[in-house]
Design an enzyme around this catalytic site. Structure first.
Site, short mmCIF file in Angstrom:
data_model
loop_
_atom_site.label_atom_id
_atom_site.label_comp_id
_atom_site.label_asym_id
_atom_site.label_seq_id
_atom_site.Cartn_x
_atom_site.Cartn_y
_atom_site.Cartn_z
N HIS A 132 33.40 25.57 44.55
CA HIS A 132 32.84 25.49 45.89
C HIS A 132 33.94 24.97 46.81
O HIS A 132 34.81 24.21 46.39
CB HIS A 132 31.66 24.52 45.88
CG HIS A 132 30.84 24.49 47.12
ND1 HIS A 132 31.24 23.81 48.25
CD2 HIS A 132 29.63 25.04 47.42
CE1 HIS A 132 30.30 23.93 49.19
NE2 HIS A 132 29.32 24.67 48.71
N ASP B 96 32.62 18.76 39.46
CA ASP B 96 31.61 19.05 40.47
C ASP B 96 30.34 19.45 39.72
O ASP B 96 30.24 20.55 39.18
CB ASP B 96 32.08 20.18 41.39
CG ASP B 96 31.03 20.59 42.41
OD1 ASP B 96 29.89 20.07 42.37
OD2 ASP B 96 31.33 21.47 43.25
N GLN C 169 25.54 21.71 40.78
CA GLN C 169 24.61 22.72 40.30
C GLN C 169 24.12 22.45 38.87
O GLN C 169 23.19 23.11 38.41
CB GLN C 169 25.26 24.11 40.35
CG GLN C 169 25.54 24.63 41.74
CD GLN C 169 24.29 24.83 42.57
OE1 GLN C 169 23.19 24.99 42.06
NE2 GLN C 169 24.45 24.79 43.89
N LYS D 106 20.06 18.50 46.08
CA LYS D 106 19.90 19.57 45.10
C LYS D 106 19.11 19.09 43.89
O LYS D 106 18.88 19.83 42.94
CB LYS D 106 21.27 20.08 44.65
CG LYS D 106 22.07 20.75 45.77
CD LYS D 106 23.39 21.28 45.24
CE LYS D 106 24.32 21.71 46.38
NZ LYS D 106 23.86 22.92 47.07
N CYS E 244 30.13 29.62 50.16
CA CYS E 244 31.19 28.60 50.15
C CYS E 244 32.06 28.73 48.91
O CYS E 244 32.48 27.72 48.32
CB CYS E 244 30.59 27.20 50.24
SG CYS E 244 29.72 26.87 51.78
#
Length: 408
Positions: free
Chosen positions: A120, A197, A200, A223, A363
């Site tokens: 991202h 990261d 997700q 999220k 993104c």
């Protein structure tokens, strides 16, 4: 079979319970269950004082709720200590904190920063900045068309000069779980550190930062079904302890003189100013809610819905799914194109049928360029979605080309 996972979790979500929308933009932000909304409301109704400051009873209660939330996050990530949990606004701020406080102070000319091509922009732009300001080189770890990273590509990308790797746990475009454990091990052998990261992954699969051996890991609360404006940076204590603060001001100090300051101990030296107490308490409620369902049930429901969606989408000859052929490798994320129709038009047609999907570059422009597409449409699934949501999506997708003037 999809019928094995028929619990209607929408009853727990006020917006989904009342709205006719089939909400399939969960990779962007999730809906909030009633227990999370009530938790934030309760914080301001019963504990509303500035955490970490007032020594009166209400102020101490606010501080206790805030630190209880931190401990809940620690247990959720299986971190060793609560002081390794830093509250931020979101994943973006968490990664920037690591970039400014660690990257700018530890990298130099001749070092290499390795970034996954599937990153991202929030896990790319901060490292571009660090490379510019330190003279370090930025390199990319390239993936295959299905999103996988081969052992050969990993071995080739990681060198003795690799001092930092920024890796995505689950891509918001492809949905595949990356081999972060393998990458971390090899980067550590090269003498570098790794930031993951997990924006997700944390909402959908169990994450253990100690087993993973991540040096830093970032995620956003929104999220994970929490109020917007709360996020987390996990960092190993020895690294955080050696890093200077990212922001300076109130509450992140021990003492201040005319000439300088002595900063507070972890984790507070990274939490300048008035903190988001209500958001932290909402994050605790979201984690408690997830734990009450359990990741095995969440994964089973999402994988079943993803498999059903892919089965129906493959019946549409002019629709092309990005990434793996295996539903279980998508983790609820389905990016696709339709021949001759722009993704923005697809999203607009879906919206007319009360189906919320995302269109654009998500993104992740370097990844889409690598895959040979400019923009896509994304449907992203959560455990609270239903078979009916998927059928409404796929039935509308069958009509898209005809609505755009094609014969089909």
């Amino acid at each position: 079979m999809i019928d094995d996972y028929t619990i209607n979790y929408k009853e727990d979500f006020p917006l989904l319970k009342e709205s006719p929308v089939a909400y399939l933009d969960n990779a962007a932000t999730m809906q909030r269950p009633q227990v999370v909304l009530e938790a934030e409301k309760t914080f301001y109704e019963k504990y509303n004082a500035n955490p970490l400051r007032g020594l009166y009873e209400l102020g101490m209660e606010a501080t206790d709720r805030y630190e209880e939330a931190r401990e809940t996050v620690r247990a959720f990530l299986h971190a060793a200590k609560s002081c390794e949990i830093i509250f931020t606004r979101n994943t973006t701020e968490s990664i920037n904190l690591a970039a400014y406080s660690y990257g700018l102070n530890n990298l130099k000319a001749g070092d290499e920063i390795l970034v996954g091509i599937d990153s991202h922009h929030s896990n790319l732009l901060p490292w571009q900045m660090v490379a510019r300001q330190t003279g370090a080189s930025l390199k990319f770890l390239e993936c295959e068309n299905d999103g996988s990273f081969t052992e050969e590509s990993i071995d080739k990308a990681i060198t003795k000069k690799t001092k930092l790797a920024a890796i995505t746990h689950i891509s918001n475009v492809i949905g595949k779980v990356n081999p972060v454990d393998q990458i971390i091990k090899k980067v550590h052998e090269a003498g570098g550190i790794v930031i993951v990261d997990a924006a997700q992954s944390v909402p959908h699969i169990s994450v253990d930062v100690q087993v993973m051996d991540a040096d830093f890991l970032a995620f956003s609360g929104h999220k994970l079904m929490t109020p917007m404006g709360i996020g987390v940076l996990y960092g190993k204590e020895r690294l955080l302890d050696a890093m200077p603060p990212f922001l300076t001001g109130g509450e992140m100090i021990d003492s201040v003189t005319r000439e300088g300051a002595v900063f507070a101990q972890l984790p507070h030296k990274f939490e300048a100013g008035t903190v988001n107490g209500g958001g932290a308490w909402g994050l605790k409620a979201a984690i408690d809610y997830i734990n009450s369902i359990g990741f095995p049930a969440i994964e089973a429901k999402e994988n079943a819905l993803t498999a059903f969606a892919m089965e129906e989408m493959k019946k549409i000859p002019y629709l092309h799914i990005i990434g793996s052929e295996k539903p279980e490798e998508h983790n609820g994320i389905l990016n696709f194109t339709i021949d001759g129709v722009h993704p923005h038009d697809i999203a607009s047609i879906m919206d007319g049928a009360k189906v919320a999907v995302r269109s654009g570059h998500h993104c992740a422009q370097p990844l889409l360029e690598h895959l040979g597409v400019l923009v896509t449409t994304r449907a992203s699934i959560s455990f609270y979605n239903t078979k009916e949501d998927i059928l409404r999506l796929t039935e509308q997708l069958k009509k898209v080309r005809r609505l755009m003037g094609y014969d089909e």
